[in-house]
Design an enzyme around this catalytic site. Structure first.
Site, short mmCIF file in Angstrom:
data_model
loop_
_atom_site.label_atom_id
_atom_site.label_comp_id
_atom_site.label_asym_id
_atom_site.label_seq_id
_atom_site.Cartn_x
_atom_site.Cartn_y
_atom_site.Cartn_z
N ARG A 11 0.86 -1.21 0.00
CA ARG A 11 0.00 0.00 0.00
C ARG A 11 0.89 1.26 0.00
O ARG A 11 0.53 2.28 -0.58
CB ARG A 11 -0.98 0.00 1.17
CG ARG A 11 -0.32 0.02 2.53
CD ARG A 11 -1.33 0.16 3.66
NE ARG A 11 -0.69 -0.04 4.96
CZ ARG A 11 -1.00 0.65 6.05
NH1 ARG A 11 -1.93 1.58 6.02
NH2 ARG A 11 -0.39 0.40 7.19
N GLU A 59 -18.29 4.51 -1.41
CA GLU A 59 -17.47 3.83 -2.42
C GLU A 59 -18.20 3.59 -3.74
O GLU A 59 -17.61 3.72 -4.81
CB GLU A 59 -16.95 2.49 -1.86
CG GLU A 59 -16.00 2.63 -0.69
CD GLU A 59 -16.70 2.80 0.66
OE1 GLU A 59 -15.99 2.94 1.67
OE2 GLU A 59 -17.95 2.78 0.70
N HIS A 110 -5.35 -3.22 1.72
CA HIS A 110 -5.83 -3.98 2.88
C HIS A 110 -6.57 -5.25 2.49
O HIS A 110 -7.63 -5.58 3.01
CB HIS A 110 -6.73 -3.10 3.77
CG HIS A 110 -6.00 -1.97 4.42
ND1 HIS A 110 -5.45 -0.94 3.68
CD2 HIS A 110 -5.71 -1.71 5.72
CE1 HIS A 110 -4.86 -0.08 4.51
NE2 HIS A 110 -5.00 -0.53 5.75
N ARG A 168 -1.69 -4.53 3.56
CA ARG A 168 -1.46 -3.62 4.69
C ARG A 168 -0.09 -3.84 5.33
O ARG A 168 0.58 -2.89 5.73
CB ARG A 168 -2.54 -3.86 5.75
CG ARG A 168 -2.34 -3.05 7.02
CD ARG A 168 -3.29 -3.52 8.12
NE ARG A 168 -3.25 -2.64 9.28
CZ ARG A 168 -3.94 -2.88 10.40
NH1 ARG A 168 -4.70 -3.94 10.49
NH2 ARG A 168 -3.86 -2.03 11.40
#
Length: 313
Positions: A11, A59, A110, A168
């Site tokens: 990430r 989203e 994630h 993550r």
């Protein structure tokens, strides 16, 4: 010695790559859903505030905004956790981006059980399966920092929808070598072998390499194939390796249903019927715990992969 290996969360690579590529790709815009600090798009936002749009915790709407931006010549990179980008917004990704085949890129962070303490609700082990089903969608799952940055560049250069999965937790950098080359739809053999093929994606490439070392000590020669692009799959590299070894094990931080393992089985059943063992989440949800403890519990660390492959061979 292991502690000296450089580790970077993919990430982080994502956020850094967006910032690094912004000047070269002036039409690049980044959208986030109130998670810029976690998805690391805050790195891009700090450098290019006028090209970063926070859509709030919405989203599905964000996918529609991205679709609209792509229609006026922008190249939007939409960012959120995999559970929300692929899960919550699936209908909009399918109908607003996939169906009209728009030039939208989805950066899903994630993903998988290494989300850790956030638990099963946030550990998306279904996203690759969901995105694979959308016609024309490119699906990538980079193994490390080097591959993640290369995947972001490749996505920007590709015309059409792309889904990239990021993690993550910090993971070892394994592709930091001068001969490394990245291309959408191409896998690579990271270790030659003759007794069994281990096909791995994402963080599991490192586990596969560690397992191959352990297998070598037992006199078992394992070939390790690294697959970043799960769709379109590099069928040639998998068929050729399977011809050589006669046995295949797939390893992924994702459900064994619909992910890399299923893609490999589809390929081999059609072209070269071969025994395959799929390692991943075995039709179960994850749970809360540290990333390392979960990877070990579900047999996706080097030791777990080693034991499973040895048993299979």
């Amino acid at each position: 010695m292991a502690d000296q290996i450089k580790k970077v969360a993919t990430r982080e690579s994502y956020g850094n790559a967006l910032k690094e590529l912004a000047e070269e790709f002036p039409d690049l815009v980044v959208l986030d859903a109130d998670l810029a600090a976690a998805t690391k798009t805050s790195v891009f936002r700090k450098a290019y505030p006028d090209r970063h749009i926070d859509c709030g915790i919405a989203e599905s709407n964000m996918m529609g905004v991205a679709a609209g931006l792509s229609l006026v010549g922008k190249v939007p990179f939409v960012s959120s956790f995999a559970m929300f980008a692929a899960g919550r917004a699936f209908e909009q990704v399918r109908n607003s981006i996939g169906y009209p085949h728009l030039n939208v890129k989805i950066g899903a962070t994630h993903a998988g059980i290494t989300v850790g303490e956030d638990g099963a609700s946030h550990q998306c082990n279904e996203d690759i399966a969901l995105m694979r089903t959308i016609p024309g969608m490119v699906v990538m799952c980079p193994a490390d920092d080097v591959e993640a940055k290369a995947a972001v560049r490749a996505a920007l250069e590709h015309e059409g929808p792309v889904y990239i999965r990021f993690g993550r937790a910090a993971v070892p950098v394994i592709n930091d070598r001068p001969d490394y080359h990245f291309e959408i739809g191409k896998g690579s053999i990271v270790r030659e072998g003759s007794d069994v093929t281990i096909v791995a994606t994402g963080i599991c490439v490192d586990s596969a390499m560690g397992a191959a070392e352990k297998l070598a000590a037992d006199g078992i020669s394992a070939e390790v194939v690294s697959i970043c692009t799960i769709k379109p799959l590099d069928e040639e590299i998998i068929i050729n390796s399977a011809k050589k070894t006669g046995k295949v094990v797939t390893v992924e931080e994702h459900s064994v249903i619909g992910g890399l393992g299923s893609a490999v089985c589809d390929c081999l059943s059609a072209n070269l019927p071969t025994r395959v063992k799929k390692l991943g989440m075995q039709d179960v949800f994850g749970e809360s715990g540290s990333a390392a403890a979960l990877v070990e519990k579900y047999g996706l660390d080097a030791e777990g992969v080693y034991k499973s492959v040895k048993e299979f061979v």
